[in-house]
Design an enzyme around this catalytic site. Structure first.
Site, mmCIF file in Angstrom:
data_model
loop_
_atom_site.group_PDB
_atom_site.id
_atom_site.type_symbol
_atom_site.label_atom_id
_atom_site.label_comp_id
_atom_site.label_asym_id
_atom_site.label_seq_id
_atom_site.Cartn_x
_atom_site.Cartn_y
_atom_site.Cartn_z
ATOM 1 N N TYR A 1 -16.971 6.415 5.689
ATOM 2 C CA TYR A 1 -15.823 6.155 6.570
ATOM 3 C C TYR A 1 -15.178 4.787 6.354
ATOM 4 O O TYR A 1 -14.184 4.464 6.993
ATOM 5 C CB TYR A 1 -16.256 6.301 8.033
ATOM 6 C CG TYR A 1 -16.788 7.680 8.346
ATOM 7 C CD1 TYR A 1 -15.981 8.814 8.191
ATOM 8 C CD2 TYR A 1 -18.101 7.878 8.773
ATOM 9 C CE1 TYR A 1 -16.468 10.086 8.457
ATOM 10 C CE2 TYR A 1 -18.592 9.149 9.048
ATOM 11 C CZ TYR A 1 -17.771 10.241 8.884
ATOM 12 O OH TYR A 1 -18.252 11.498 9.153
ATOM 13 N N HIS B 1 -8.468 13.069 9.536
ATOM 14 C CA HIS B 1 -9.877 12.812 9.239
ATOM 15 C C HIS B 1 -9.959 11.772 8.136
ATOM 16 O O HIS B 1 -9.247 11.885 7.125
ATOM 17 C CB HIS B 1 -10.586 14.089 8.772
ATOM 18 C CG HIS B 1 -10.548 15.174 9.807
ATOM 19 N ND1 HIS B 1 -11.388 15.185 10.887
ATOM 20 C CD2 HIS B 1 -9.737 16.248 9.945
ATOM 21 C CE1 HIS B 1 -11.099 16.236 11.643
ATOM 22 N NE2 HIS B 1 -10.099 16.889 11.094
HETATM 23 C C1 DQA Z 1 -14.541 12.998 10.611
HETATM 24 C C2 DQA Z 1 -15.315 14.069 9.857
HETATM 25 C C3 DQA Z 1 -16.259 14.824 10.774
HETATM 26 O O1 DQA Z 1 -16.961 15.810 10.055
HETATM 27 C C4 DQA Z 1 -17.256 13.868 11.390
HETATM 28 O O2 DQA Z 1 -18.101 14.544 12.273
HETATM 29 C C5 DQA Z 1 -16.606 12.708 12.037
HETATM 30 C C6 DQA Z 1 -15.481 12.062 11.348
HETATM 31 C C7 DQA Z 1 -13.666 12.162 9.673
HETATM 32 O O3 DQA Z 1 -12.864 11.378 10.174
HETATM 33 O O4 DQA Z 1 -13.793 12.243 8.455
HETATM 34 O O5 DQA Z 1 -17.028 12.239 13.076
HETATM 35 O O6 DQA Z 1 -13.687 13.635 11.539
#
Ligand code: DQA
Length: 145
Positions: A22, A97
């Site tokens: 992330y 995402h």
């Molecule tokens: C997310 C991807 C999801 O699978 C994960 O559970 C998240 C973050 C992303 O921003 O890539 O909490 O939404």
């Protein structure tokens, strides 16, 4: 025009949580980036985050914003109450995402919000949010023509 940037479970941990996936940006920084980006498009931004599906639903039902950029976190993959809420919402929702949910574990490839949201931007870090803001702005503009 005002949009809601709504982040779901565990996104309050950004910066500390799986930085290899992330990145190192914190939620506060992410929200401020979105605020600045939207300001260039003459849009105002309200930012909210909750770890609870019920609270996210209440926020959506009570919003006075013209559109929503939603990162529902893991609820993306199984949050059926959230899905049902978005289905009957009058406000357009675009997903954002940070990671590429189509290229990770199999459970992340399931997106129960797909058919009730306008679009889904993923795999581009903060740029996913910028792209979602662009899509939302265009959609709202076209609807109000
Ligand atoms: C997310 C991807 C999801 O699978 C994960 O559970 C998240 C973050 C992303 O921003 O890539 O909490 O939404």
């Amino acid at each position: 025009m005002k949009i809601l940037i709504l982040n779901g479970p565990n996104l309050n941990r950004l910066g500390k949580r799986n930085p290899d996936i992330y990145g190192t940006i914190t939620l506060k920084q992410l929200e401020s980036c979105c605020e600045q980006y939207a300001a260039q498009l003459n849009m105002q931004v309200e930012c909210r985050q909750s770890n609870s599906e019920g609270t996210l639903i209440d926020i959506l039902y009570n919003t006075d914003c013209d559109g929503v950029v939603l990162n529902a976190g893991a609820l993306t993959h199984y949050g059926l109450s959230l899905r049902d809420c978005i289905e009957c919402l009058d406000v357009p929702v675009v997903q954002a995402h940070l990671s590429d949910i189509t290229a990770r574990e199999d459970f992340r490839k399931v997106n129960v919000l797909q058919d009730v949201t306008i679009d889904n931007c993923y795999g581009q870090g903060v740029n996913s949010y910028y792209k979602a803001i662009d899509i939302l702005a265009k959609h709202i503009e076209e609807k109000t023509k």
